[in-house]
Enzyme design. Structure first.
Site, PDB file in Angstrom:
ATOM      1  N   GLU A  49      -5.650 -10.332   0.702  1.00 51.70           N
ATOM      2  CA  GLU A  49      -5.551 -10.542  -0.741  1.00 51.70           C
ATOM      3  C   GLU A  49      -4.274 -11.346  -1.040  1.00 51.70           C
ATOM      4  O   GLU A  49      -3.213 -11.035  -0.498  1.00 51.70           O
ATOM      5  CB  GLU A  49      -5.455  -9.159  -1.412  1.00 51.70           C
ATOM      6  CG  GLU A  49      -6.186  -9.080  -2.701  1.00 51.70           C
ATOM      7  CD  GLU A  49      -6.480  -7.637  -3.098  1.00 51.70           C
ATOM      8  OE1 GLU A  49      -5.660  -6.753  -2.810  1.00 51.70           O
ATOM      9  OE2 GLU A  49      -7.529  -7.408  -3.702  1.00 51.70           O
ATOM     10  N   ARG A 105     -11.671  -8.178  -0.799  1.00 47.12           N
ATOM     11  CA  ARG A 105     -12.268  -8.230  -2.138  1.00 47.12           C
ATOM     12  C   ARG A 105     -12.846  -9.628  -2.427  1.00 47.12           C
ATOM     13  O   ARG A 105     -12.636 -10.562  -1.665  1.00 47.12           O
ATOM     14  CB  ARG A 105     -11.284  -7.806  -3.225  1.00 47.12           C
ATOM     15  CG  ARG A 105     -10.839  -6.345  -3.079  1.00 47.12           C
ATOM     16  CD  ARG A 105     -10.508  -5.728  -4.430  1.00 47.12           C
ATOM     17  NE  ARG A 105     -10.073  -4.349  -4.319  1.00 47.12           N
ATOM     18  CZ  ARG A 105      -8.798  -3.956  -4.431  1.00 47.12           C
ATOM     19  NH1 ARG A 105      -7.864  -4.838  -4.666  1.00 47.12           N
ATOM     20  NH2 ARG A 105      -8.495  -2.691  -4.345  1.00 47.12           N
TER      21      ARG A 105
HETATM   22  P1  DGT Z   1      -5.165  -1.769   1.261  1.00 43.08           P
HETATM   23  O1  DGT Z   1      -4.928  -2.541   2.508  1.00 43.08           O
HETATM   24  O2  DGT Z   1      -6.585  -1.296   1.123  1.00 43.08           O
HETATM   25  O3  DGT Z   1      -4.159  -0.714   1.025  1.00 43.08           O
HETATM   26  O4  DGT Z   1      -5.036  -2.798   0.089  1.00 43.08           O
HETATM   27  P2  DGT Z   1      -3.845  -3.751  -0.239  1.00 43.08           P
HETATM   28  O5  DGT Z   1      -2.588  -3.047  -0.350  1.00 43.08           O
HETATM   29  O6  DGT Z   1      -3.809  -4.920   0.667  1.00 43.08           O
HETATM   30  O7  DGT Z   1      -4.369  -4.259  -1.628  1.00 43.08           O
HETATM   31  P3  DGT Z   1      -4.651  -3.376  -2.908  1.00 43.08           P
HETATM   32  O8  DGT Z   1      -6.031  -2.863  -2.940  1.00 43.08           O
HETATM   33  O9  DGT Z   1      -3.584  -2.392  -3.025  1.00 43.08           O
HETATM   34  O10 DGT Z   1      -4.527  -4.524  -4.027  1.00 43.08           O
HETATM   35  C1  DGT Z   1      -3.274  -5.065  -4.353  1.00 43.08           C
HETATM   36  C2  DGT Z   1      -2.941  -4.816  -5.806  1.00 43.08           C
HETATM   37  O11 DGT Z   1      -3.693  -5.698  -6.617  1.00 43.08           O
HETATM   38  C3  DGT Z   1      -3.272  -3.409  -6.270  1.00 43.08           C
HETATM   39  O12 DGT Z   1      -2.232  -2.960  -7.106  1.00 43.08           O
HETATM   40  C4  DGT Z   1      -4.555  -3.574  -7.063  1.00 43.08           C
HETATM   41  C5  DGT Z   1      -4.437  -4.955  -7.588  1.00 43.08           C
HETATM   42  N1  DGT Z   1      -5.702  -5.676  -7.815  1.00 43.08           N
HETATM   43  C6  DGT Z   1      -6.391  -6.439  -6.945  1.00 43.08           C
HETATM   44  N2  DGT Z   1      -7.434  -7.045  -7.536  1.00 43.08           N
HETATM   45  C7  DGT Z   1      -7.417  -6.636  -8.823  1.00 43.08           C
HETATM   46  C8  DGT Z   1      -8.211  -6.930  -9.961  1.00 43.08           C
HETATM   47  O13 DGT Z   1      -9.175  -7.707  -9.946  1.00 43.08           O
HETATM   48  N3  DGT Z   1      -7.821  -6.317 -11.123  1.00 43.08           N
HETATM   49  C9  DGT Z   1      -6.773  -5.447 -11.210  1.00 43.08           C
HETATM   50  N4  DGT Z   1      -6.501  -4.888 -12.386  1.00 43.08           N
HETATM   51  N5  DGT Z   1      -6.000  -5.169 -10.165  1.00 43.08           N
HETATM   52  C10 DGT Z   1      -6.314  -5.764  -9.000  1.00 43.08           C
END
Ligand code: DGT
Length: 228
Positions: A49, A105
């Site tokens: 991401e 995503r």
């Molecule tokens: P993981 O590896 O599953 O722990 O995921 P991460 O840390 O690589 O990514 P994740 O799910 O924490 O996403 C990064 C941040 O971005 C998180 O605070 C949620 C936010 N985010 C991502 N896409 C969207 C979106 O379309 N809308 C909103 N409101 N937030 C989003």
């Protein structure tokens, strides 16, 4: 094979594009680790991401702004997320050996999970929701953004909330458990809908990372669309 899957395969064959897999799941479900697991395959192009990009849009930290005030910033944030996901999903493969594209995503996630939740929670005005929905409809009609497989790392909100707090990403420090419950519900509505458009492989990601990796190994043939 379902009608939708066979249609997707037909589109892919005509366009000769790589097999597209989206890794989906709540915040803290382990998507990044899951993507890294496929580092060993040289025919797989991986896209994490683009969080760093969202933290610096010509000097503006959109992710930080979003969590500082969801009502004020959801529209701008979802707009930018749509753009960055679209670039990833539709970019041509980086080299001719790539037969699988895997990303964290998808454009579909932005539309059907986060935008739907933002509307439900009144983070978006009706007019803002309509603008985002129209962008998605136009994109879907004019570009091939289809997915071949979704890998859903399914979790319990309490479990991922504890992981998120432990990880300590500055922007997420005030995110309440209730928000992760909303995102979870939105994921469940989307991925259990008959309109999801491709096969969904669900993995129980409350378990330890080693258990999840065992499943990734077991299902790797399917996850890579037979491009092993
Ligand atoms: P993981 O590896 O599953 O722990 O995921 P991460 O840390 O690589 O990514 P994740 O799910 O924490 O996403 C990064 C941040 O971005 C998180 O605070 C949620 C936010 N985010 C991502 N896409 C969207 C979106 O379309 N809308 C909103 N409101 N937030 C989003």
């Amino acid at each position: 094979m379902s009608k939708v899957t066979s249609m997707t395969n037909a589109v892919r064959a005509v366009n000769k594009r790589p097999f597209r897999v989206s890794i989906e799941g709540n915040i803290g479900s382990g998507k990044s680790t899951c993507i890294k697991y496929f580092d060993k395959y040289h025919n797989v192009e991986k896209h994490a991401e683009p969080i760093q990009e969202w933290r610096n849009v010509s000097g503006h930290n959109l992710l930080g702004l979003l969590y500082s005030d969801m009502n004020e910033w959801s529209f701008a944030f979802q707009h930018y997320v749509h753009l960055s996901r679209l670039k990833i999903q539709t970019s041509p493969p980086s080299n001719p050996d790539i037969t699988v594209k895997m990303f964290e995503r998808s454009v579909q996630n932005s539309r059907h999970c986060f935008v739907e939740n933002a509307k439900k929670q009144n983070f978006l005005q009706d007019s803002e929701y309509e603008v985002l929905a129209k962008w998605f409809d136009y994109t879907e009609k004019t570009l091939d953004i289809s997915l071949d497989l979704i890998v859903y790392l399914r979790t319990t909100p309490q479990v991922v909330w504890e992981r998120m707090m432990k990880r300590g990403r500055a922007e997420e420090s005030e995110v309440p458990l209730d928000y992760l419950q909303q995102v979870h519900d939105s994921y469940e509505n989307w991925l259990n809908s008959p309109d999801v458009g491709c096969e969904v492989l669900t993995i129980d990601a409350d378990r330890s990372i080693d258990c999840v990796k065992d499943d990734l190994e077991r299902y790797s043939y399917k996850i890579l669309g037979g491009n092993h």
